[in-house]
Design an enzyme around this catalytic site. Structure first.
Site, short mmCIF file in Angstrom:
data_model
loop_
_atom_site.label_atom_id
_atom_site.label_comp_id
_atom_site.label_asym_id
_atom_site.label_seq_id
_atom_site.Cartn_x
_atom_site.Cartn_y
_atom_site.Cartn_z
N GLU A 7 0.79 -1.23 0.00
CA GLU A 7 0.00 0.00 0.00
C GLU A 7 0.82 1.29 0.00
O GLU A 7 0.68 2.13 0.90
CB GLU A 7 -0.97 0.00 1.19
CG GLU A 7 -2.04 -1.07 1.07
CD GLU A 7 -3.10 -0.96 2.16
OE1 GLU A 7 -2.88 -0.25 3.16
OE2 GLU A 7 -4.16 -1.60 2.00
N GLU A 58 -6.34 -8.12 -0.29
CA GLU A 58 -7.06 -7.81 0.95
C GLU A 58 -8.51 -7.53 0.61
O GLU A 58 -8.80 -6.77 -0.33
CB GLU A 58 -6.45 -6.60 1.66
CG GLU A 58 -5.06 -6.82 2.22
CD GLU A 58 -4.54 -5.62 3.02
OE1 GLU A 58 -5.38 -4.79 3.44
OE2 GLU A 58 -3.32 -5.52 3.22
#
Length: 573
Positions: A384, A488
């Site tokens: 991320e 995710e």
């Protein structure tokens, strides 16, 4: 009338009828064969091509959407081991319970209001200049991020990154220091009503002067009444609860004790048994950059995560589960969040060549250690990165170098590239030519963390999965480049009062759509104090009903293929 035991032509039962054949019979047979041969030939050729086409389609489906290294070339059906080797306080808040002044951890945002002047302390222009006590309404210039030295000793960082500093007794406080040392260190005395005194190491207290300056010249020891050395402290934000906050918040030995217990009990071999029994074939394991320095990482980080990762690989191998190592936290932080071990919410990774170089060294360490381990499936180079703070060219350069490092040690391990979070298009990574073999783009799909989802109903959320997520996945699956991984996702949303059936429908929609991702998916996360984020709870409470086969559309496609094969074979017979 025939004789008993003979057929109507008086030939004994079980014997072939024998008779002579004449020229007329041969002529008939020859004519029949000549007439039948073209039709039979065409039918045989037609069946041959039909079978070849069906077999080709099957190979495209079975091989084109499978993951090398998994059992029977299936795709990833995974779970993240979040909150284990990289701490996220919201996953297990009890890790922070015993910290003194636990609401004043690293990165906590505070403001100070003079009780005599009724004005806020302000760093002019957000830092780099003088400090005044003259603002009626607080904003970013009046907000300071704590750097914690101990439970009562702190440094104050401005919104522009400088530190409050004072050269000694009688001096004015300014915001001109670019780094923090002794002269940037202050002691805080605090009472139960969030009134505070701030003093230097020498013992001299700061006060708000009548000239609206912050000076180190208060005479004597102040009480808790409305005097010039007493301020009201307002805690604006206290959201960072990561590895830095835990290790620096506890005294070192206490932090070591807390983390050792957590690493030994939060994830165990029994969890891998649970995952195996429920059809999970992969775990994605977040790690921090300090793992490469184990057992004695730089302060304040605590060693021991490398031993835990070794255990995870052994347990995974025992249950035929594969591992993806995910570098979740990079030096300096790639997104300013607690799960990247940011000290104060700043993103320092992309602006520091030293941080980037050190991150590549960590990738080298992980690849060299685990490349030949039979449980390794892949290495994710960085989790991320922030679209708002990490420029694409910096990230692409890092990804390309990281890919080459992994390839030094393995020609088959998958190299995963995480999409930038924020306003970024995943297609930007498909256009970057990051690597040629076994590459994967990781997307994180949450119907959360954005105002867009706030007022959605349960049906709205489900339709969004089918219309938006599925459309993007189909486009990425069709793109020429890396495989697609939903690294995710979670069976949670912003819907208030959702029923069990609502959650089951939402989970079913996500599973059906994400099952089509060419690399697969991984749920976030295995364990969590918030139950709908907890994979075990979802399975055991029947809120998430796993569909580990192909999606319904793919099942129909497979059925058609098999029916076609069966019909073709029957026709040939």
């Amino acid at each position: 009338m025939g004789v008993e035991g003979l057929n109507p032509e008086n030939t004994p039962v079980g014997e072939k009828k024998k008779r002579k054949t004449g020229p007329e019979d041969a002529s008939y047979i020859t004519t029949a064969v000549i007439e039948l041969r073209p039709a039979l030939y065409m039918e045989l050729m037609f069946c041959k091509w039909v079978l070849a086409f069906l077999l080709y389609c099957w190979l495209i489906f079975a091989v084109g959407f499978s993951v090398e290294g998994l059992h029977e070339n299936s795709r990833v059906r995974g779970v993240n081991l979040g909150g284990w080797l990289v701490i996220e306080g919201w996953i297990k808040p009890s890790l922070f319970y015993d910290i003194l002044n636990g609401d004043m951890l690293d990165g906590t945002e505070v403001q100070f209001k003079s009780l005599t002047l009724q004005k806020y302390v302000s760093a002019e222009n957000g830092g780099g200049m003088e400090v005044t006590v003259d603002r009626d309404i607080p904003s970013s210039w009046e907000t300071f991020r704590l750097w914690r030295v101990s439970e009562s000793i702190f440094q104050f960082r401005t919104s522009q990154g400088q530190f409050l500093t004072c050269n000694g007794d009688g001096g004015n406080v300014t915001a001109a220091a670019e780094s923090a040392s002794v002269t940037e260190t202050f002691y805080i005395e605090r009472n139960l009503n969030n009134r505070v005194h701030i003093k230097l190491k020498s013992g001299t207290y700061l006060r708000a002067s009548k000239a609206n300056q912050l000076t180190a010249d208060y005479l004597g020891t102040p009480g808790w009444d409305d005097n010039a050395a007493t301020f009201e402290m307002i805690i604006v934000s206290n959201i960072l609860h990561g590895d830095y906050q835990l290790a620096n918040g506890h005294e070192h030995d206490k932090a070591k004790e807390v983390l050792k217990k957590h690493r030994n009990t939060f994830i165990t071999v029994e969890d891998f048994n649970f995952l195996y029994r429920h059809g999970i074939n992969t775990v994605r394991i977040p790690v921090g950059w300090w793992i490469a320095f184990d057992p004695n990482p730089p302060a304040p980080f605590i060693g021991g995560s490398l031993e835990a990762l070794d255990n995870a690989f052994s347990w995974a191998q025992a249950f035929s589960i594969k591992c993806i190592i995910d570098l979740h936290a990079a030096p300096g932080s790639q997104n300013g969040m607690e799960h990247s071990a940011s000290r104060d919410g700043k993103t320092g990774w992309p602006t520091s060549p030293d941080h980037i170089s050190q991150t590549l060294d960590v990738i080298d360490f992980l690849a060299s250690r685990y490349a030949k381990h039979p449980a390794l499936l892949g290495i994710e180079l960085l989790n991320e990165p922030s679209a708002g703070s990490v420029p694409l060219d910096i990230l692409v350069s890092f990804y390309k170098q990281g890919y080459q490092i992994v390839r030094k040690y393995s020609s088959t391990a998958y190299v995963l590239f995480c999409q930038r979070i924020g306003n970024a298009d995943p297609f930007e990574l498909y256009q970057a030519n990051l690597g040629s073999e076994n590459t994967v783009v990781d997307l994180h799909y949450y119907n959360l963390f954005d105002n867009f989802f706030v007022n959605m109903s349960s049906l709205d959320n489900i339709q969004y999965i089918y219309k938006n997520r599925q459309t993007q996945l189909q486009a990425l699956n069709s793109a020429n480049g890396p495989l697609v991984f939903i690294g995710e996702w979670v069976n949670e949303w912003n819907v208030t009062g959702g029923s069990q059936t609502d959650y089951q429908d939402f989970g079913r929609a996500q599973l059906e759509v994400y099952n089509a991702a060419s690399f697969g998916w991984a749920y976030w996360t295995l364990k969590n104090d918030i139950k709908h984020w907890d994979f075990e709870w979802n399975i055991q409470s029947n809120y998430l009903q796993l569909q580990l086969g192909y999606s319904s559309s793919n099942q129909i496609f497979i059925l058609v293929l098999f029916l076609g094969l069966a019909c073709g074979c029957s026709f040939l017979h």
